[in-house]
Design an enzyme around this catalytic site. Structure first.
Site, PDB file in Angstrom:
ATOM      1  N   GLY A 110    -113.986  11.349 -29.108  1.00 15.42           N
ATOM      2  CA  GLY A 110    -114.870  12.411 -29.607  1.00 15.42           C
ATOM      3  C   GLY A 110    -114.303  13.787 -29.337  1.00 15.42           C
ATOM      4  N   ASP A 116    -106.926   8.323 -33.512  1.00 16.68           N
ATOM      5  CA  ASP A 116    -107.896   9.423 -33.501  1.00 16.68           C
ATOM      6  C   ASP A 116    -107.275  10.722 -34.013  1.00 16.68           C
ATOM      7  OD1 ASP A 116    -106.540   8.882 -30.907  1.00 16.68           O
ATOM      8  OD2 ASP A 116    -107.293  10.868 -30.400  1.00 16.68           O
TER       9      ASP A 116
HETATM   10  P1  AMP Z   1    -105.728  14.954 -28.136  1.00 14.84           P
HETATM   11  O1  AMP Z   1    -104.658  14.411 -27.261  1.00 14.84           O
HETATM   12  O2  AMP Z   1    -105.747  16.470 -28.221  1.00 14.84           O
HETATM   13  O3  AMP Z   1    -105.771  14.320 -29.476  1.00 14.84           O
HETATM   14  O4  AMP Z   1    -107.108  14.597 -27.401  1.00 14.84           O
HETATM   15  C1  AMP Z   1    -107.490  13.294 -27.091  1.00 14.84           C
HETATM   16  C2  AMP Z   1    -108.901  13.312 -26.577  1.00 14.84           C
HETATM   17  O5  AMP Z   1    -109.008  14.069 -25.383  1.00 14.84           O
HETATM   18  C3  AMP Z   1    -109.925  13.898 -27.533  1.00 14.84           C
HETATM   19  O6  AMP Z   1    -111.118  13.197 -27.378  1.00 14.84           O
HETATM   20  C4  AMP Z   1    -110.046  15.315 -27.049  1.00 14.84           C
HETATM   21  O7  AMP Z   1    -111.273  15.892 -27.406  1.00 14.84           O
HETATM   22  C5  AMP Z   1    -109.945  15.120 -25.553  1.00 14.84           C
HETATM   23  N1  AMP Z   1    -109.460  16.323 -24.867  1.00 14.84           N
HETATM   24  C6  AMP Z   1    -108.223  16.850 -24.927  1.00 14.84           C
HETATM   25  N2  AMP Z   1    -108.130  17.961 -24.183  1.00 14.84           N
HETATM   26  C7  AMP Z   1    -109.339  18.156 -23.624  1.00 14.84           C
HETATM   27  C8  AMP Z   1    -109.885  19.136 -22.727  1.00 14.84           C
HETATM   28  N3  AMP Z   1    -109.158  20.155 -22.254  1.00 14.84           N
HETATM   29  N4  AMP Z   1    -111.179  19.004 -22.376  1.00 14.84           N
HETATM   30  C9  AMP Z   1    -111.925  17.994 -22.843  1.00 14.84           C
HETATM   31  N5  AMP Z   1    -111.475  17.043 -23.664  1.00 14.84           N
HETATM   32  C10 AMP Z   1    -110.201  17.116 -24.059  1.00 14.84           C
HETATM   33 MG    MG Z   2    -106.858  14.489 -31.056  1.00 13.38          MG
END
Ligand code: AMP
Ligand code: MG
Length: 511
Positions: A107, A269
Site C-alpha cells: 500500500g 507492486d
Molecule cells: P518502494 O520500494 O518505494 O516501491 O516501496 C515499497 C513499499 O514500501 C511501499 O508500500 C511503500 O509505500 C513503502 N515505503 C517506502 N518508503 C517508505 C517510507 N519512507 N515510509 C513508509 N512507507 C514506505
Molecule cells: Mg513502489
C-alpha cells in the site's frame, strides 16, 4: 521557467491574487470505489514548504494554471499543508512480490492520492503527493522522502517522457524544512507525481489473495473502463483486458531496453496496469553496454539486471494472470488455459516491438530476416568493447552510407576499434539494399537515437549540489534532457559518458 533555489522564497511572493483558491477541477473516481480499496488520509503538514520546481508545461497540460501554482499557496499544496478544494486524499491498498517474495500488504506508505483531473486531451490523470507523511500502510516507515531521490525521480521520469517512453510524470518538487533520518539526516522533500493511474499488478494481487472476488471484479471493471475500454466489447472482457495489459507492458519494456534503461526494482507492486514506467527508485541508464548490468544496491542476484527485464516482466504478468483466474472462466481448467495462452504471448510481443525499434535505431526501413543477427552482432561487439550504448547509436546515425574515412568518432567508442569493421561493412551492405537517401536516414536516426540520457554521474552531481542549496546543475540537466534528440550547444558535458573517476557503480532506493 521554474523556480530556482537561491531565488526568492515563495513566502515572499504572496500577493492578493495568489491567495485566492487555486482551482483543481478534481473528479475522484478511485475514491468512489468501496472503502476497502484505500484508507482516507490527509497529507501531514510540514514546517516550511518551499517550491523548488514546478513543471509548468505539465501543469498546463493537466489544465492547471502554472502562474497561480508558483505562489505561497502552490507551495503549501505541493508540500501537503493545504488540501485543495475538491480533493479526497487517500492512500491506496496493494500487495506485491518483492524480489520474488510475497508480501500480502504494502500500500501507499508514504504517498497520498489527492484526486484525479481530466487533462487537455480528455485523459484522466492521478495527482499524488509522494513523501506526504505516514499512512495506514506505513509499517515502520516515516512516510517521508529525501530530496535526493525526489530529484532523481523528477530528472529521470521527465527524461523518459522526453525520450518517448510511457511514464508517470513529475509535476512539482517541494522541500519540507524537515530533516529526515536515513543513514544520515537528510533534507525532506515531496514529489507531486502525475499518472494515468496508480493501479498496479499488486493491487489485483491484494484482493485475489484475500479471495475477495467482488472487489477483484470491481477493480478489473474499473481498470477496463479507465484504461482499456475496448476490452468491454470483447467476448471475454477479462481475457481482452489481460491481453491488452500484456501488449502494453511488452511495448514498454522494449522501449526501456532500446534506451538502455534499467528500472532496478521491478516488483509487482511497481508495475502499472496502465503500462507506464512507475516508481523510480534505484533506476539507472547504462553507460557502456552489457546485458548483465545492475546498479541497484539491493539487487544482489541481478534479478532486475538490464537483460533480465523482459523475462521478469513476463513473470510479473503471470502474477497478474493468476489473480484474474476466477474472472477468466468459471471452469478452472479453461481459466488456466486462458491465462497461460495470454502470458505465453509475451516473448513474441516483446521481440516484435524490440526489433521494430532496433531497426529504427539502425536506420533501416525494410524488415529483413537477418536483422536480428545484425542487431545482436552490434550489441555483442559493444559488450566486448565496453562501448557506450547511447553514443554508439548516436554516432552511427552520423555515418555516411559509403565508407568515407569519417568513421573515427564512432570507432573511438570501441576498445578495439577494428572489432567493429566487419559489422560496419555488413550494415552498409544492408543500407545499400534500401532506397532511402542518406540525409533522410541520418535525420530519422537522430530522432530515435538520443544525444542525451540522464547519466548516473550527472544525476549525482545535480543531487550533490542541491544538497548545498544550489539547484543550477539540476536546472541545466533537466533543460538539456527535455530535448534529448537535439544537439545542444551547452550539451557537451551532458552527452559524454563519465570519466573513470566519475563512474557510479551503485544506486540506492533511498526509502
Ligand atoms: P518502494 O520500494 O518505494 O516501491 O516501496 C515499497 C513499499 O514500501 C511501499 O508500500 C511503500 O509505500 C513503502 N515505503 C517506502 N518508503 C517508505 C517510507 N519512507 N515510509 C513508509 N512507507 C514506505
Ligand atoms: Mg513502489
Amino acid at each position: 521557467m521554474s523556480r530556482r533555489a537561491g531565488a526568492k522564497h515563495p513566502e515572499t511572493d504572496i500577493n492578493e491574487q495568489a491567495m485566492e483558491k487555486i482551482p483543481f477541477p478534481f473528479d475522484n473516481s478511485y475514491a468512489r470505489l468501496p472503502e476497502r480499496f484505500y484508507a482516507r488520509q490527509n497529507p501531514t503538514a510540514v514546517p516550511a514548504p518551499r517550491l523548488i520546481r514546478l513543471n509548468r508545461g505539465l501543469a498546463s497540460d493537466i489544465g492547471l494554471d502554472p502562474d497561480a501554482l508558483e505562489s505561497h499557496e502552490g507551495a503549501e499544496i505541493f508540500a501537503g499543508n493545504r488540501v485543495p478544494e475538491g480533493a479526497l486524499p487517500i492512500a491506496m491498498a496493494y500487495a506485491g512480490h518483492q524480489f520474488g517474495h510475497w508480501v500480502p500488504e504494502l500500500g501507499d506508505g508514504r504517498a497520498v492520492l489527492l484526486g484525479e483531473l481530466i487533462d487537455l486531451h480528455g485523459e484522466r490523470r492521478d495527482i499524488q503527493l509522494k513523501g506526504a507523511g505516514r499512512t495506514a500502510f506505513s509499517r515502520h516507515g516515516d512516510g517521508r522522502a529525501a530530496l535526493g531521490p525526489v530529484l532523481r525521480e523528477y530528472i529521470v521520469s521527465e527524461a523518459m517522457a522526453a525520450l518517448g517512453v510511457p511514464t508517470t510524470r513529475a509535476l512539482a518538487i517541494a522541500t519540507t524544512g524537515e530533516e529526515i533520518r536515513r543513514e544520515t539526516m537528510l533534507p525532506g522533500a515531496i514529489l507531486t507525481r502525475v499518472a494515468r493511474s496508480h493501479i498496479r499488478i499488486g493491487t489485483f494481487q491484494y484482493f485475489a489473495a484475500r479471495g475477495d472476488i467482488a472487489a477483484l471484479t470491481q477493480l478489473a471493471d474499473y481498470a477496463i473502463a479507465r484504461h482499456y475500454p475496448h476490452a468491454r466489447e470483447a467476448e471475454n472482457p477479462y481475457r481482452a483486458f489481460l491481453d491488452a495489459v500484456i501488449e502494453r507492458q511488452a511495448g514498454l519494456i522494449a522501449k526501456w531496453v532500446l534506451v538502455g534503461f534499467i528500472h532496478g526494482v521491478m516488483n509487482t507492486d511497481n508495475m502499472s496496469i496502465a503500462g507506464e514506467t512507475i516508481d523510480y527508485g534505484p533506476c539507472a541508464f547504462m553507460d557502456h553496454y552489457h546485458p548483465g548490468t545492475v546498479f541497484s544496491s539491493i539487487d544482489h542476484r541481478g534479478r532486475y539486471a538490464y537483460g533480465n527485464q523482459p523475462p521478469v516482466a513476463q513473470w510479473n504478468l503471470a502474477c497478474l494472470a493468476r489473480t484474474l483466474l476466477p474472472l477468466l472462466d468459471a471452469d478452472d481448467e479453461a481459466a488456466n488455459e486462458e491465462a497461460e495462452t495470454a502470458v505465453a504471448r509475451f516473448p513474441a510481443l516483446f521481440e516484435t516491438a524490440w526489433i521494430r525499434g532496433m531497426r529504427e535505431k539502425l536506420g533501416l526501413e525494410d524488415a529483413h530476416p537477418a536483422d536480428m543477427t545484425l542487431a545482436q552482432d552490434f550489441l555483442n561487439a559493444m559488450a566486448e568493447n565496453k562501448t557506450d550504448f547511447t553514443l554508439a547509436f548516436r554516432r552511427l546515425s552520423d555515418l555516411k552510407n559509403g565508407e568515407t574515412g569519417d568513421d573515427a568518432p564512432f570507432h573511438a567508442l570501441f576498445e578495439h576499434p577494428g572489432a567493429i569493421d566487419d559489422w560496419l561493412k555488413q550494415w552498409r551492405i544492408r543500407l545499400s539494399q534500401e532506397g532511402r537517401c542518406e540525409t533522410n536516414r541520418n535525420q530519422a536516426m537522430h530522432r530515435v537515437n538520443p544525444a542525451y540520457i540522464p547519466r548516473n554521474h550527472l544525476i549525482e552531481e545535480a543531487i550533490d549540489a542541491a544538497g548545498q542549496d544550489d539547484f543550477q546543475a539540476f536546472e541545466e540537466l533537466t533543460a538539456v534532457l527535455s530535448n534529448p534528440f537535439e544537439a545542444q550547444s551547452v550539451g557537451h558535458k551532458y552527452g559524454n559518458p563519465p570519466r573513470p573517476d566519475q563512474i557510479v557503480h551503485e544506486t540506492f532506493c533511498g526509502t
